[in-house]
Design a protein around this motif. Structure first.
Motif, PDB file in Angstrom:
ATOM      1  N   SER A 174       0.816  -1.216   0.000  1.00 50.96           N
ATOM      2  CA  SER A 174       0.000   0.000   0.000  1.00 50.96           C
ATOM      3  C   SER A 174       0.849   1.265   0.000  1.00 50.96           C
ATOM      4  O   SER A 174       0.369   2.350  -0.326  1.00 50.96           O
ATOM      5  N   GLU A 175       2.129   1.140   0.366  1.00 51.70           N
ATOM      6  CA  GLU A 175       3.031   2.293   0.408  1.00 51.70           C
ATOM      7  C   GLU A 175       3.730   2.545  -0.921  1.00 51.70           C
ATOM      8  O   GLU A 175       4.465   3.524  -1.058  1.00 51.70           O
ATOM      9  N   LEU A 176       3.548   1.682  -1.901  1.00 52.56           N
ATOM     10  CA  LEU A 176       4.256   1.804  -3.174  1.00 52.56           C
ATOM     11  C   LEU A 176       3.989   3.148  -3.854  1.00 52.56           C
ATOM     12  O   LEU A 176       2.860   3.623  -3.912  1.00 52.56           O
ATOM     13  N   LYS A 177       5.066   3.722  -4.391  1.00 51.10           N
ATOM     14  CA  LYS A 177       5.000   4.945  -5.174  1.00 51.10           C
ATOM     15  C   LYS A 177       5.826   4.735  -6.439  1.00 51.10           C
ATOM     16  O   LYS A 177       6.643   3.804  -6.508  1.00 51.10           O
ATOM     17  N   PRO A 178       5.635   5.586  -7.455  1.00 55.15           N
ATOM     18  CA  PRO A 178       6.439   5.448  -8.679  1.00 55.15           C
ATOM     19  C   PRO A 178       7.934   5.426  -8.365  1.00 55.15           C
ATOM     20  O   PRO A 178       8.437   6.276  -7.628  1.00 55.15           O
ATOM     21  N   GLY A 179       8.636   4.429  -8.906  1.00 61.47           N
ATOM     22  CA  GLY A 179      10.067   4.307  -8.663  1.00 61.47           C
ATOM     23  C   GLY A 179      10.424   3.312  -7.584  1.00 61.47           C
ATOM     24  O   GLY A 179      11.596   2.964  -7.423  1.00 61.47           O
ATOM     25  N   ASP A 180       9.446   2.841  -6.806  1.00 62.21           N
ATOM     26  CA  ASP A 180       9.677   1.721  -5.902  1.00 62.21           C
ATOM     27  C   ASP A 180       9.703   0.436  -6.733  1.00 62.21           C
ATOM     28  O   ASP A 180       9.445   0.464  -7.945  1.00 62.21           O
ATOM     29  N   GLY A 204       0.034   9.164   1.870  1.00 61.27           N
ATOM     30  CA  GLY A 204       1.344   8.630   1.530  1.00 61.27           C
ATOM     31  C   GLY A 204       1.411   7.801   0.275  1.00 61.27           C
ATOM     32  O   GLY A 204       2.296   6.948   0.138  1.00 61.27           O
ATOM     33  N   ASP A 205       0.510   8.055  -0.684  1.00 60.06           N
ATOM     34  CA  ASP A 205       0.527   7.282  -1.935  1.00 60.06           C
ATOM     35  C   ASP A 205       1.295   7.994  -3.041  1.00 60.06           C
ATOM     36  O   ASP A 205       1.281   7.546  -4.193  1.00 60.06           O
ATOM     37  N   GLY A 206       1.963   9.098  -2.710  1.00 68.76           N
ATOM     38  CA  GLY A 206       2.746   9.817  -3.705  1.00 68.76           C
ATOM     39  C   GLY A 206       1.958  10.819  -4.516  1.00 68.76           C
ATOM     40  O   GLY A 206       2.486  11.427  -5.446  1.00 68.76           O
ATOM     41  N   LYS A 207       0.686  11.019  -4.152  1.00 68.23           N
ATOM     42  CA  LYS A 207      -0.163  11.957  -4.867  1.00 68.23           C
ATOM     43  C   LYS A 207      -0.707  13.000  -3.896  1.00 68.23           C
ATOM     44  O   LYS A 207      -1.063  12.676  -2.755  1.00 68.23           O
ATOM     45  N   THR A 208      -0.784  14.254  -4.357  1.00 71.87           N
ATOM     46  CA  THR A 208      -1.353  15.315  -3.538  1.00 71.87           C
ATOM     47  C   THR A 208      -2.848  15.081  -3.357  1.00 71.87           C
ATOM     48  O   THR A 208      -3.560  14.744  -4.309  1.00 71.87           O
ATOM     49  N   ASP A 209      -3.315  15.241  -2.136  1.00 73.47           N
ATOM     50  CA  ASP A 209      -4.742  15.088  -1.823  1.00 73.47           C
ATOM     51  C   ASP A 209      -5.406  16.450  -1.713  1.00 73.47           C
ATOM     52  O   ASP A 209      -4.769  17.436  -1.320  1.00 73.47           O
ATOM     53  N   GLN A 210      -6.688  16.493  -2.031  1.00 75.99           N
ATOM     54  CA  GLN A 210      -7.459  17.712  -1.806  1.00 75.99           C
ATOM     55  C   GLN A 210      -7.893  17.745  -0.338  1.00 75.99           C
ATOM     56  O   GLN A 210      -8.322  16.718   0.217  1.00 75.99           O
ATOM     57  N   ALA A 211      -7.795  18.909   0.275  1.00 73.25           N
ATOM     58  CA  ALA A 211      -8.231  19.065   1.664  1.00 73.25           C
ATOM     59  C   ALA A 211      -8.641  20.512   1.907  1.00 73.25           C
ATOM     60  O   ALA A 211      -8.145  21.429   1.238  1.00 73.25           O
TER      61      ALA A 211
END
Length: 467
Positions: free
Chosen positions: A121-127, A331-338
Motif C-alpha cells: 500500500s506504500e508503493l509509489k512510482p520508482g519503488d 502517503g501514496d505519492g499523490k497530492t490530496d485535496q483538503a
C-alpha cells in the motif's frame, strides 16, 4: 510487448487534448503555449546519489525507448543516459533506473544498505517489487487498486499498465510472492522550495519592489531571478520533474501561470483559473511533477491539469469560507485535496488512494495551517501554528499522537520545510522585522538562524497562500 508511449510524449499529446475539454476548460479558462510544452525530466542525479521519482521513471523509459536494441542477457550490459553500463536483466534494469552505484542480484536487494522493505500500500512510482528470481519497477497507481509496472523479464523491456495485486501473476511470476521495496535515496518530489535539488529546503524571498526572487541555495549559494509583478501569487514547484523547484507565479487577473523550467531555463505559460480562485499546485497524479491546479471558493471545485498526460479533471470539496490545504495525507505519492473549516476547526481530507473524505478537528480560527511530514513516514501530518502563543500543534500520522513545539511569535511567518534534508519537516519561522529564519532541525533538535530578506519581502516556501 505492450503498446507504450513515453511519459513526455503522453504529456505533449495530452496538452493538445486540452483544447477538447469543453466543459471544464470553458468554465475555468484555458490556453496553452504549445511551443513551450514541458519536456521530459532532465537527469539531475549522480551515480549512487539522491534521485527523484520522476527521474527514476525517465531512466526506466530510456531503456524502454531502446527496447529493440537491448537483449536480455545476464552476462551483457547496456549504457544508461550518462553512458554507464548496467547489466541487461531484471535486477540490472532496476539498478539502472535508480542510478545505483552497485548492481545487486534480485536476491541481493533485500540486504542492500540503501534498500528497505515497505508494504504494497506504500508503493509509489520508482519503488520496486522482488520475488524469487525476478523483479519489476513500480510505475504508479492508476486507481485505488490498479497500477502499472516496467519489466525486463525477457526481450524486450516492456511497460505493463492495468494490473492489480488480485492478478494471479505479474510478469509471469506468482503475485503472492512479490515483496515491495524502496531505495532510500529516492526523493519524493516535488519538495518544498528546494531550488538546487539537494534535498533541502532553501531560504528564499520575493522582493516586491523589484519583483526579484532572492534565493539562498543550501547547496550552491545565492541567486536572483526577476519574475512576476505586483498582485501575482507565488506558485513555486517542480513542474519539469528534475528535482529542483521552479520559479513560478499565477496572475489572477489573467489566469496565467508563468513558469521558468529549472532544467533548461526556458519558460512557458498555461492559462488556468480566474480572479477569485486560489492557486493550489501539487503533484496530484504522482508522477513527480507539480500540476497546475486551482480551487474555486464559489463552487468548491478543484480543477487540475495532470502533468502526466495533460488531461484535466475536477473534484468538489469545500465551501466558500474554507481554506484549501494541499498535502499527501495518505502517503501514496499523490497530492490530496483538503480544506480547513475555520468555523469549527475541522480538516476535511479527500485521500487520493481511496477517494474517501475523512474529518479531523484540529485548530481554530486565526491559526496558521502548517501541514508537513514531521514524523518522516511519507504522509502529511495535520498541523497548525498559533501566532498568539507561538505553539505548533502537530498530529503524527504515523501513530495518531500529537505534540506541541513553541517557536515564534505574533508577526512572524511560519515557513515549515525540510531544511536539514532528513525527510522530515522542520518547524521554522521567518521574522520580517529582522529578516531572520529560525529553524529547529528535526534530525537532532538543535536550532539555528539564517539572516535573509528585508521587512518588506515575502518569504517563499511553497504551500497555499490562504493563511
Amino acid at each position: 510487448m505492450r503498446t507504450h508511449t513515453p511519459t513526455y510524449r503522453r504529456l505533449a499529446s495530452g496538452m493538445l487534448g486540452l483544447a477538447l475539454a469543453a466543459g471544464l476548460g470553458a468554465s475555468v479558462g484555458l490556453a496553452v503555449d504549445l511551443s513551450a510544452t514541458p519536456t521530459a525530466a532532465h537527469a539531475a542525479s549522480v551515480k549512487g546519489g539522491s534521485i527523484t521519482r520522476a527521474e527514476v521513471i525517465e531512466r526506466a523509459e530510456y531503456w524502454l525507448d531502446r527496447a529493440g536494441s537491448i537483449s536480455y542477457n545476464q552476462s551483457g550490459s547496456y549504457p544508461d543516459p550518462q553512458g554507464d553500463n548496467y547489466r541487461t536483466d531484471c535486477s540490472g534494469y532496476i539498478a539502472m533506473a535508480l542510478h545505483m552505484s552497485t548492481q545487486p542480484s534480485t536476491g541481493g536487494f533485500a540486504s542492500h544498505p540503501d534498500v528497505i522493505a515497505i508494504s504494497r500500500s506504500e508503493l509509489k512510482p520508482g519503488d520496486f517489487l522482488i520475488t524469487s528470481g525476478h523483479g519489476i519497477l513500480f510505475g504508479g497507481w492508476e486507481s485505488a487498486s490498479t497500477f502499472s509496472y516496467y519489466a525486463f523479464g525477457s526481450t524486450p523491456v516492456d511497460f505493463n499498465p492495468g494490473h492489480s495485486f488480485s492478478d494471479a501473476t505479474l510478469d509471469g511470476h506468482a503475485t503472492s510472492g512479490y515483496q515491495a521495496y524502496r531505495y532510500t535515496k529516492i526523493i519524493d518530489s516535488p519538495r518544498i522550495a528546494d531550488f538546487d535539488g539537494d534535498g533541502k529546503t532553501d531560504q528564499a524571498v520575493l522582493r516586491p519592489s523589484t519583483n526579484t526572487w532572492n534565493i539562498m541555495k543550501s547547496g550552491s549559494g545565492g541567486s536572483a531571478t526577476t519574475w512576476g509583478q505586483s498582485g501575482d501569487v507565488l506558485t513555486p514547484g517542480d513542474y519539469d520533474g528534475d528535482g529542483k523547484t521552479d520559479v513560478a507565479i499565477w496572475r489572477p487577473s489573467t489566469g496565467n501561470w508563468s513558469i521558468i523550467r529549472s532544467g533548461n531555463g526556458t519558460n512557458y505559460a498555461v492559462t488556468w483559473g480566474q480572479s477569485g480562485d486560489v492557486a493550489t499546485p501539487g503533484d496530484y497524479d504522482g508522477d513527480g511533477k507539480t500540476d497546475v491546479a486551482i480551487w474555486r471558493p464559489s463552487t468548491g471545485n478543484w480543477s487540475i491539469i495532470r502533468s502526466g498526460n495533460g488531461t484535466n479533471y475536477a473534484v468538489n470539496l469545500g465551501v466558500s469560507g474554507d481554506k484549501p490545504v494541499v498535502g499527501d495525507f495518505d502517503g501514496d505519492g499523490k497530492t490530496d485535496q483538503a480544506v480547513f473549516h475555520p468555523a469549527n476547526g475541522t480538516w476535511s481530507i479527500r485521500k487520493s488512494s481511496t477517494g474517501t473524505v475523512t474529518n479531523t478537528t484540529w485548530g481554530q480560527s486565526g491559526d496558521v495551517l502548517t501541514p508537513g511530514d514531521y514524523d518522516g513516514d511519507g504522509k502529511t501530518d495535520v498541523a497548525i501554528w498559533r501566532p498568539s502563543t507561538g505553539n505548533w500543534s502537530i498530529i503524527r500520522s504515523g501513530n495518531g499522537t500529537n505534540y506541541v513545539v513553541t517557536w515564534g511569535q505574533s508577526g512572524d511567518v511560519a515557513t515549515p520545510g525540510d531544511y536539514d534534508g532528513d525527510g522530515k519537516t522542520d518547524v521554522a519561522i521567518w521574522r520580517p522585522s529582522t529578516g531572520n529564519w529560525s529553524i529547529i532541525r528535526s534530525g537532532n533538535g538543535t536550532n539555528y538562524v539564517v539572516n535573509y530578506g528585508l521587512s518588506t519581502d515575502v518569504p517563499v516556501f511553497g504551500g497555499v497562500s490562504t493563511n
